[in-house]
Design a protein around this motif. Structure first.
Motif, short mmCIF file in Angstrom:
data_model
loop_
_atom_site.label_atom_id
_atom_site.label_comp_id
_atom_site.label_asym_id
_atom_site.label_seq_id
_atom_site.Cartn_x
_atom_site.Cartn_y
_atom_site.Cartn_z
N ALA A 1 -9.74 0.73 -23.15
CA ALA A 1 -9.65 0.95 -24.59
C ALA A 1 -8.47 0.19 -25.19
CB ALA A 1 -9.51 2.44 -24.88
N LYS A 2 -7.46 -0.07 -24.37
CA LYS A 2 -6.27 -0.79 -24.84
C LYS A 2 -6.24 -2.23 -24.35
CE LYS A 2 -3.33 3.31 -25.18
NZ LYS A 2 -2.06 3.96 -24.76
N ASN A 3 -7.27 -2.63 -23.62
CA ASN A 3 -7.32 -4.00 -23.07
C ASN A 3 -6.06 -4.34 -22.28
OD1 ASN A 3 -9.80 -4.37 -24.26
ND2 ASN A 3 -9.02 -5.54 -25.99
N THR A 4 -5.65 -3.41 -21.46
CA THR A 4 -4.41 -3.57 -20.73
C THR A 4 -4.55 -3.13 -19.28
OG1 THR A 4 -3.13 -3.19 -22.76
CG2 THR A 4 -1.95 -2.99 -20.67
N ALA A 5 -3.97 -3.91 -18.40
CA ALA A 5 -3.88 -3.55 -16.98
C ALA A 5 -2.42 -3.29 -16.64
CB ALA A 5 -4.43 -4.67 -16.12
N TYR A 6 -2.22 -2.49 -15.59
CA TYR A 6 -0.87 -2.09 -15.23
C TYR A 6 -0.65 -2.27 -13.73
CZ TYR A 6 -1.35 0.30 -19.71
OH TYR A 6 -1.58 0.60 -21.04
N LEU A 7 0.60 -2.51 -13.39
CA LEU A 7 1.01 -2.51 -12.00
C LEU A 7 2.24 -1.62 -11.91
CD1 LEU A 7 0.82 -3.55 -9.07
CD2 LEU A 7 2.28 -5.46 -9.76
N LYS B 1 0.83 -1.21 0.00
CA LYS B 1 0.00 0.00 0.00
C LYS B 1 0.86 1.25 0.00
CE LYS B 1 -4.16 -1.76 2.27
NZ LYS B 1 -4.98 -1.74 3.50
N GLY B 2 0.51 2.17 -0.85
CA GLY B 2 1.25 3.42 -0.95
C GLY B 2 2.44 3.35 -1.89
N ARG B 3 2.84 2.16 -2.27
CA ARG B 3 3.99 2.02 -3.18
C ARG B 3 3.60 1.43 -4.52
NH1 ARG B 3 7.72 -1.36 -2.09
NH2 ARG B 3 6.54 -2.71 -0.67
N PHE B 4 2.57 0.60 -4.53
CA PHE B 4 2.12 -0.03 -5.78
C PHE B 4 0.77 0.58 -6.18
CE2 PHE B 4 4.33 -4.47 -5.51
CZ PHE B 4 5.53 -3.86 -5.23
N THR B 5 0.58 0.72 -7.48
CA THR B 5 -0.67 1.25 -8.00
C THR B 5 -1.12 0.40 -9.19
OG1 THR B 5 -0.07 3.50 -7.35
CG2 THR B 5 -1.85 3.26 -8.96
N ILE B 6 -2.35 -0.05 -9.11
CA ILE B 6 -2.93 -0.81 -10.23
C ILE B 6 -3.84 0.13 -11.02
CG2 ILE B 6 -4.40 -2.74 -10.89
CD1 ILE B 6 -3.54 -4.12 -8.30
N SER B 7 -3.74 0.05 -12.32
CA SER B 7 -4.62 0.83 -13.19
C SER B 7 -4.98 -0.02 -14.40
CB SER B 7 -3.94 2.13 -13.62
OG SER B 7 -2.74 1.86 -14.33
N ARG B 8 -5.88 0.49 -15.20
CA ARG B 8 -6.26 -0.23 -16.41
C ARG B 8 -6.71 0.77 -17.47
NH1 ARG B 8 -10.69 -4.26 -14.77
NH2 ARG B 8 -10.85 -4.62 -17.04
N ASP B 9 -6.56 0.33 -18.71
CA ASP B 9 -7.04 1.10 -19.85
C ASP B 9 -7.93 0.16 -20.65
OD1 ASP B 9 -7.46 2.46 -22.21
OD2 ASP B 9 -5.46 3.31 -22.26
N VAL C 1 7.82 -13.74 -9.13
CA VAL C 1 7.16 -13.81 -10.42
C VAL C 1 5.79 -13.17 -10.24
CG1 VAL C 1 6.25 -15.29 -12.24
CG2 VAL C 1 8.39 -15.90 -11.08
N TYR C 2 5.48 -12.23 -11.10
CA TYR C 2 4.22 -11.50 -11.01
C TYR C 2 3.27 -11.99 -12.10
CZ TYR C 2 6.14 -8.31 -7.58
OH TYR C 2 6.67 -7.78 -6.42
N TYR C 3 2.03 -12.21 -11.69
CA TYR C 3 1.02 -12.74 -12.59
C TYR C 3 -0.18 -11.79 -12.65
CZ TYR C 3 3.40 -17.22 -11.72
OH TYR C 3 4.32 -18.22 -11.59
N CYS C 4 -0.73 -11.61 -13.81
CA CYS C 4 -2.02 -10.94 -13.88
C CYS C 4 -3.10 -12.01 -14.04
CB CYS C 4 -2.08 -9.91 -15.00
SG CYS C 4 -1.88 -10.53 -16.67
N HIS C 5 -4.27 -11.65 -13.56
CA HIS C 5 -5.37 -12.61 -13.50
C HIS C 5 -6.66 -11.86 -13.76
CE1 HIS C 5 -8.41 -14.87 -10.96
NE2 HIS C 5 -8.03 -15.77 -11.87
N ALA C 6 -7.47 -12.38 -14.66
CA ALA C 6 -8.76 -11.78 -14.99
C ALA C 6 -9.88 -12.68 -14.45
CB ALA C 6 -8.90 -11.63 -16.50
#
Length: 116
Positions: free
Chosen positions: A75-81, A65-73, A93-98
């Motif tokens: 329109a681009k079908n993309t998530a970010y960390l 908390k306070g150091r990581f930020t999740i966002s998404r676009d 190892v970092y994984y994204c999950h829908a």
């Protein structure tokens, strides 16, 4: 064909920042909540955080908390960390999950190593 492809990982030094991306295809991205997990060496996979379908709400694991930020676009079908002030404990190892209803998909994972 459903795909989640992470990118942006690598080797960084303590205190550095890094942004991971998760590009989605093959499903209706905007209908899915997006999660980021990580699995460190010898550790269980843990949830780092989640973002709702519209991006209006996020939840994070306490240590990030306070150091990581999740966002998404959607329109681009993309998530970010976005990760900042990285420390060696973030090595994993970092994984994204829908997830949407009974459907869920995983990325293949990407290595992040924090070391001096």
């Amino acid at each position: 064909q459903v795909q989640l492809v992470e990118s942006g990982g690598g080797l960084v030094q303590p205190g550095d920042s890094l942004r991971l991306s998760c590009a989605a295809s093959g499903f209706t991205f905007r209908d899915y909540a997006m999660h980021w997990y990580r699995q460190g060496p010898g550790k269980k996979r843990e949830l780092v955080g989640v973002i709702t379908t519209t991006g209006s709400s996020t939840i994070y694991l306490d240590p990030v908390k306070g150091r990581f930020t999740i966002s998404r676009d959607n329109a681009k079908n993309t998530a970010y960390l976005q990760m900042s002030s990285l420390n060696p404990e973030a090595t994993a190892v970092y994984y994204c999950h829908a997830r949407h209803s009974v459907y869920d998909y995983w990325g293949q994972g990407i290595q992040v190593t924090v070391s001096s």
